[in-house]
Motif scaffolding. Structure first.
Motif, PDB file in Angstrom:
ATOM      1  N   TYR A 190      84.869  40.538 157.761  1.00 46.27           N
ATOM      2  CA  TYR A 190      86.097  39.754 157.611  1.00 46.27           C
ATOM      3  C   TYR A 190      85.795  38.261 157.567  1.00 46.27           C
ATOM      4  N   PHE A 191      84.813  37.797 158.321  1.00 45.39           N
ATOM      5  CA  PHE A 191      84.394  36.401 158.229  1.00 45.39           C
ATOM      6  C   PHE A 191      83.757  36.129 156.869  1.00 45.39           C
ATOM      7  N   ALA A 192      83.068  37.154 156.336  1.00 47.51           N
ATOM      8  CA  ALA A 192      82.306  36.974 155.100  1.00 47.51           C
ATOM      9  C   ALA A 192      83.165  37.071 153.851  1.00 47.51           C
ATOM     10  N   GLY A 193      84.434  37.484 153.973  1.00 49.96           N
ATOM     11  CA  GLY A 193      85.297  37.459 152.802  1.00 49.96           C
ATOM     12  C   GLY A 193      86.000  38.738 152.444  1.00 49.96           C
ATOM     13  N   CYS A 194      85.883  39.795 153.259  1.00 45.97           N
ATOM     14  CA  CYS A 194      86.686  40.996 153.028  1.00 45.97           C
ATOM     15  C   CYS A 194      88.097  40.772 153.556  1.00 45.97           C
ATOM     16  N   LYS A 195      89.057  41.316 152.870  1.00 46.29           N
ATOM     17  CA  LYS A 195      90.433  41.259 153.372  1.00 46.29           C
ATOM     18  C   LYS A 195      90.611  42.282 154.495  1.00 46.29           C
ATOM     19  N   GLU A 196      91.518  41.994 155.398  1.00 46.57           N
ATOM     20  CA  GLU A 196      91.808  42.905 156.501  1.00 46.57           C
ATOM     21  C   GLU A 196      92.275  44.239 155.925  1.00 46.57           C
ATOM     22  N   ASP A 197      91.748  45.334 156.451  1.00 46.05           N
ATOM     23  CA  ASP A 197      91.940  46.654 155.835  1.00 46.05           C
ATOM     24  C   ASP A 197      93.403  47.065 155.732  1.00 46.05           C
ATOM     25  N   HIS A 198      94.209  46.729 156.719  1.00 49.56           N
ATOM     26  CA  HIS A 198      95.574  47.254 156.778  1.00 49.56           C
ATOM     27  C   HIS A 198      96.598  46.326 156.120  1.00 49.56           C
ATOM     28  N   LEU A 199      96.430  45.013 156.294  1.00 51.91           N
ATOM     29  CA  LEU A 199      97.396  44.067 155.753  1.00 51.91           C
ATOM     30  C   LEU A 199      96.995  43.558 154.374  1.00 51.91           C
ATOM     31  N   PHE A 269      85.881  49.259 148.859  1.00 59.19           N
ATOM     32  CA  PHE A 269      86.242  49.878 147.590  1.00 59.19           C
ATOM     33  C   PHE A 269      87.727  49.676 147.242  1.00 59.19           C
ATOM     34  N   ASP A 270      88.483  49.128 148.182  1.00 57.78           N
ATOM     35  CA  ASP A 270      89.922  49.075 147.980  1.00 57.78           C
ATOM     36  C   ASP A 270      90.391  47.795 147.304  1.00 57.78           C
ATOM     37  N   ARG A 271      89.647  46.704 147.475  1.00 56.98           N
ATOM     38  CA  ARG A 271      90.097  45.416 146.947  1.00 56.98           C
ATOM     39  C   ARG A 271      88.893  44.586 146.506  1.00 56.98           C
ATOM     40  N   ASP A 272      89.183  43.568 145.688  1.00 66.09           N
ATOM     41  CA  ASP A 272      88.163  42.561 145.438  1.00 66.09           C
ATOM     42  C   ASP A 272      87.870  41.839 146.750  1.00 66.09           C
ATOM     43  N   ARG A 273      86.755  41.143 146.795  1.00 63.48           N
ATOM     44  CA  ARG A 273      86.421  40.417 148.013  1.00 63.48           C
ATOM     45  C   ARG A 273      85.695  39.117 147.675  1.00 63.48           C
ATOM     46  N   MET A 274      85.744  38.211 148.594  1.00 59.98           N
ATOM     47  CA  MET A 274      84.934  37.001 148.514  1.00 59.98           C
ATOM     48  C   MET A 274      83.557  37.307 149.098  1.00 59.98           C
ATOM     49  N   VAL A 275      82.582  36.505 148.731  1.00 59.94           N
ATOM     50  CA  VAL A 275      81.262  36.576 149.354  1.00 59.94           C
ATOM     51  C   VAL A 275      80.955  35.167 149.862  1.00 59.94           C
ATOM     52  N   LEU A 276      81.390  34.902 151.093  1.00 60.05           N
ATOM     53  CA  LEU A 276      81.288  33.554 151.639  1.00 60.05           C
ATOM     54  C   LEU A 276      79.882  33.226 152.112  1.00 60.05           C
ATOM     55  N   PHE A 277      79.123  34.257 152.460  1.00 56.19           N
ATOM     56  CA  PHE A 277      77.732  34.054 152.858  1.00 56.19           C
ATOM     57  C   PHE A 277      77.013  35.387 152.780  1.00 56.19           C
ATOM     58  N   LEU A 532      83.387  40.742 143.010  1.00 53.89           N
ATOM     59  CA  LEU A 532      82.897  39.875 144.069  1.00 53.89           C
ATOM     60  C   LEU A 532      83.132  38.437 143.620  1.00 53.89           C
ATOM     61  N   ARG A 533      83.785  37.673 144.458  1.00 55.02           N
ATOM     62  CA  ARG A 533      84.108  36.294 144.104  1.00 55.02           C
ATOM     63  C   ARG A 533      83.245  35.345 144.933  1.00 55.02           C
ATOM     64  N   ASP A 534      82.509  34.510 144.239  1.00 60.27           N
ATOM     65  CA  ASP A 534      81.640  33.539 144.892  1.00 60.27           C
ATOM     66  C   ASP A 534      82.432  32.258 145.100  1.00 60.27           C
ATOM     67  N   PRO A 535      82.741  31.890 146.345  1.00 62.65           N
ATOM     68  CA  PRO A 535      83.570  30.698 146.584  1.00 62.65           C
ATOM     69  C   PRO A 535      82.895  29.416 146.113  1.00 62.65           C
ATOM     70  N   LYS A 536      81.548  29.381 146.126  1.00 63.66           N
ATOM     71  CA  LYS A 536      80.867  28.175 145.658  1.00 63.66           C
ATOM     72  C   LYS A 536      81.159  27.959 144.175  1.00 63.66           C
ATOM     73  N   LYS A 537      81.161  29.058 143.427  1.00 65.97           N
ATOM     74  CA  LYS A 537      81.472  28.927 142.007  1.00 65.97           C
ATOM     75  C   LYS A 537      82.946  28.577 141.803  1.00 65.97           C
ATOM     76  N   LEU A 538      83.804  29.152 142.636  1.00 61.46           N
ATOM     77  CA  LEU A 538      85.226  28.832 142.526  1.00 61.46           C
ATOM     78  C   LEU A 538      85.473  27.355 142.805  1.00 61.46           C
ATOM     79  N   VAL A 539      84.791  26.835 143.838  1.00 59.39           N
ATOM     80  CA  VAL A 539      84.940  25.410 144.162  1.00 59.39           C
ATOM     81  C   VAL A 539      84.403  24.560 143.017  1.00 59.39           C
ATOM     82  N   GLU A 540      83.227  24.954 142.493  1.00 58.66           N
ATOM     83  CA  GLU A 540      82.667  24.204 141.375  1.00 58.66           C
ATOM     84  C   GLU A 540      83.601  24.238 140.175  1.00 58.66           C
TER      85      GLU A 540
END
Length: 692
Positions: A190-199, A269-277, A532-540
């Motif tokens: 969850y810190f690394a960028g997965c969304k909370e499973d239930h919400l 497998f349920d959603r896209d996710r960020m890869v913060l680290f 997988l969404r790379d936040p560094k690329k999104l920021v760039e």
């Protein structure tokens, strides 16, 4: 009121008459599948449907979370929240009887049809509080798998989770256990960028659930507080990894993960996710600091006695003939021991062959200095397994990693050369362990031990190919190992680049042999299109967008436009791509140029007024642009001008002298700008020549 489906009885006496929750059409699809197909066909259907709900409800890997629990035919099991039966079959295959409780009739029917050949399952349909009083009080296991987080919905009140457990503890036989599989609200994923499973939102648990929702997960400390509050006399924690849903490993407080073990992290497998680290690198630090129980993604909490295992690894993401479970437990004298169990009938021969491999490899490496961990076959029927000594030592992988981290290349190569020397001993002998990777070798002083030889074949093989494969797998597992001098490895082994390419091809064929026709979980994730969404690329990208969509204004007082008489505005386009400007300037300004961006695109001028009066769009004498004009009319009748700018220097020119300027003037303009690739704009521009 009962309904019979095959050998399974559905007790509908407490059913309220309608399902109070439903996942919609997917439940009809699931019901159709379990009516029409056998359980053996589910993996193929999962691959074909490419659907998260189908994977979640029907994958046999869901059973891993209870497969290793030591149930016997003498045990009675209560499964609360049995749903579509993801683990019901595993429980029924081990225990004497399984009593299920679920609120949904549709889901209970799915459960019943998929397990209709079991004669030891009863399903109660209805609200738990209505059914609970009639349940027996002698269950040896009560399972809450992905259920405890919904305790507030089951029970209600101020302390629903404590009350839920108090009620359940009243239904345990002496010495019984409650099994709770639940996500950790502070799981590293969850810190690394997965969304909370239930919400389905970012950081919900980490932010202590500020959103409204029925589910709540807990930290280990939070669970312990609940257990103590409800009077649980004893409890223990286990750590399913990557999480409890599609678990591949179970760790315990007696045997936690080592550095480098937690590398299988992209498993949502349920959603896209960020890869913060890089979660693997973060887990390595967490393991070193002893913080894994705090940041594990999931828990299997056991209220009652400890389970007789310290560690479990599942290898059932393979062809059926190779699916096994490896666990670390204890023998009759309390000494640690390693056991490997077949998970399918077809895999029994694979396990049996390990004893043969042990004998042959022991003969090959006798006198070499490389010990082969002793293997013996034990048990019968469902308990048949191969048993190995628990060997002390450090994996060669760790020793090599230390060398790389310290920059001690020479020591690394000394280890490597000793490794090559040992594995190449008896090279003419017609038996080879193909899987002589570094992690399968433990080093304790001068003693080297081969602990896993699952992939042993009756043919000789060159040591350089085995060593190349070990290096290849070693580097692939961790990006930090890219600092390794691969050219030196090839030179040390005498391997040409052409031979290396051939060895990589053989490795691919070997992986295909192991996986068979079964798609790996990684492959399923790809097929489901999870990104997988790379936040560094999104920021760039955002920074590039902001730089390219800056608005520059030029003022001409008679000498023409110059950079010195221009300025970039502080205002930025909003998320909708729109901006509204009020530009004040003196009367000596005769012309004004507005560059809406520093890139090509499509611009819509929605409002343009000079000192409060509309500026006409229909004459280029007043309003000139260096793009292709389209005059349109919006739905509410207001006129606007759309301009296609196939240039990276778009500009809008306004002849102030034709608009009766005052001593101080105000130009109001409202724009919308959309960046479009140049080739697309050229196509639009060419098409417009035909339209206009």
């Amino acid at each position: 009121m009962t309904e019979q489906i095959g050998k399974i009885t559905l007790d509908l006496s407490k059913y309220p008459g309608e399902d109070l929750y439903c996942d919609g059409a997917v439940e009809d699809e699931l019901l159709e599948i379990v009516r029409k197909y056998s359980r053996e066909e589910y993996p193929q259907l999962i691959e074909q449907r490419k659907s998260w709900p189908i994977l979640y409800h029907l994958s046999p890997l869901r059973e891993n979370i209870v497969d290793f629990v030591p149930m016997t035919a003498r045990d009675k099991v209560l499964e609360v929240g049995s749903g579509c039966g993801a683990i019901t079959g595993a429980l029924a295959g081990k225990a004497g009887s399984v009593t299920c409780v679920d609120l949904s009739r549709k889901r209970s029917m799915i459960n019943a049809y998929r397990h209709s050949d079991y004669d030891n399952i009863t399903i109660h349909v209805g609200n738990f509080q209505d059914i609970e009083p009639q349940l027996p009080r002698d269950f040896t296991y009560i399972c809450l798998i992905g259920v405890f987080e919904y305790g507030r919905g089951y029970i209600g009140g101020d302390r629903p989770y404590e009350e839920f457990l108090r009620i359940l503890m009243g239904h345990l036989a002496p010495g019984g256990r409650i099994l709770i599989a639940i996500e950790n609200k502070y799981g590293l994923k969850y810190f690394a960028g997965c969304k909370e499973d239930h919400l389905g939102s970012y950081f919900s648990g980490i932010e202590n659930y500020q959103e409204v929702g029925s589910a709540r997960t807990f930290s280990r400390q939070g669970l312990e507080g609940i257990f103590r509050s409800c009077g649980a006399p004893e409890y223990h924690f286990y750590y399913p990894y990557p999480d409890y849903k599609f678990m591949t490993n179970v760790y315990s407080d007696q045997r936690g993960p080592g550095r480098g073990e937690l590398s299988n992290n992209l498993r949502n497998f349920d959603r896209d996710r960020m890869v913060l680290f890089d979660e693997k690198l973060a887990f390595d630090g967490i393991v070193e600091e002893g913080l894994f129980p705090v940041f594990a993604n999931s828990y299997l909490a056991v209220i009652g006695g400890a389970l007789p295992v310290k560690y479990v690894k599942y290898s059932n993401d393979r062809a059926r003939e190779f699916q096994i479970r490896t666990e670390i437990g204890t023998d009759g004298q309390g000494r640690p021991v390693v056991r490997k169990f077949p998970l399918t009938k077809e895999a029994a021969e694979h396990v049996r062959r390990m004893a043969w491999a042990c004998d042959k490899l022991t003969q090959r490496y006798e006198g070499s200095g490389l010990n082969v961990n002793r293997c013996r076959l034990a048990g019968q029927g469902k308990d048949f397994h191969a048993e190995f000594d628990y060997v002390a030592g450090r994996p060669l992988t760790e020793l090599l990693d230390e060398c790389l981290e310290k920059g001690d290349q020479e020591k690394f190569w000394r280890w490597f050369e000793r490794y090559v020397e040992l594995i190449g001993y008896g090279g003419a002998y017609p038996v080879t362990d193909f899987d002589l990777v570094f992690s399968n070798l433990l080093v304790d002083g001068e003693q080297w031990t081969l602990i896993d030889y699952e992939w042993t074949f009756e043919r000789p093989m060159e040591a350089r190919e085995l060593a190349f494969r070990a290096v290849y797998c070693y580097v692939l597992e961790n990006e930090k190992r890219n600092r390794l001098d691969l050219d030196r490895a090839l030179k040390t082994l005498g391997i040409t680049k052409e031979q290396a390419a051939e060895y990589r091809t053989r490795e691919l064929r070997f992986q295909q042999y192991v996986e068979g026709s079964t798609a790996s979980m990684a492959a399923l994730r790809e097929r489901m299109g999870r990104r997988l969404r790379d936040p560094k690329k999104l920021v760039e990208n955002q920074e590039n967008y902001e730089n390219l969509t800056r608005v520059q204004v030029y003022e001409d007082t008679g000498g023409g436009y110059t950079e010195e008489c221009s300025r970039f505005l502080e205002q930025r386009y909003g998320e909708d791509g729109r901006i509204e400007l009020e530009l004040e300037f003196p009367g000596e300004v005769r012309r004004m140029r507005i560059d809406p961006a520093m890139d090509c695109g499509i611009c819509k001028i929605m409002d343009l007024r000079f000192n409060g009066e509309p500026v006409p769009f229909d004459t280029s004498k007043v309003l000139a642009v260096n793009g292709k004009r389209i005059r349109s009319r919006s739905e509410d009748g207001e006129t606007y001008l759309t301009v296609v700018f196939p240039t990276t220097d778009p500009n809008i020119n306004i002849d102030i002298g034709r608009l009766q300027p005052r001593e101080v003037n105000i130009l109001h303009i409202r724009l919308e700008f959309l960046q479009v690739p140049p080739d697309m704009l050229e196509d639009v521009a060419r098409a417009m020549k035909k339209w206009i």
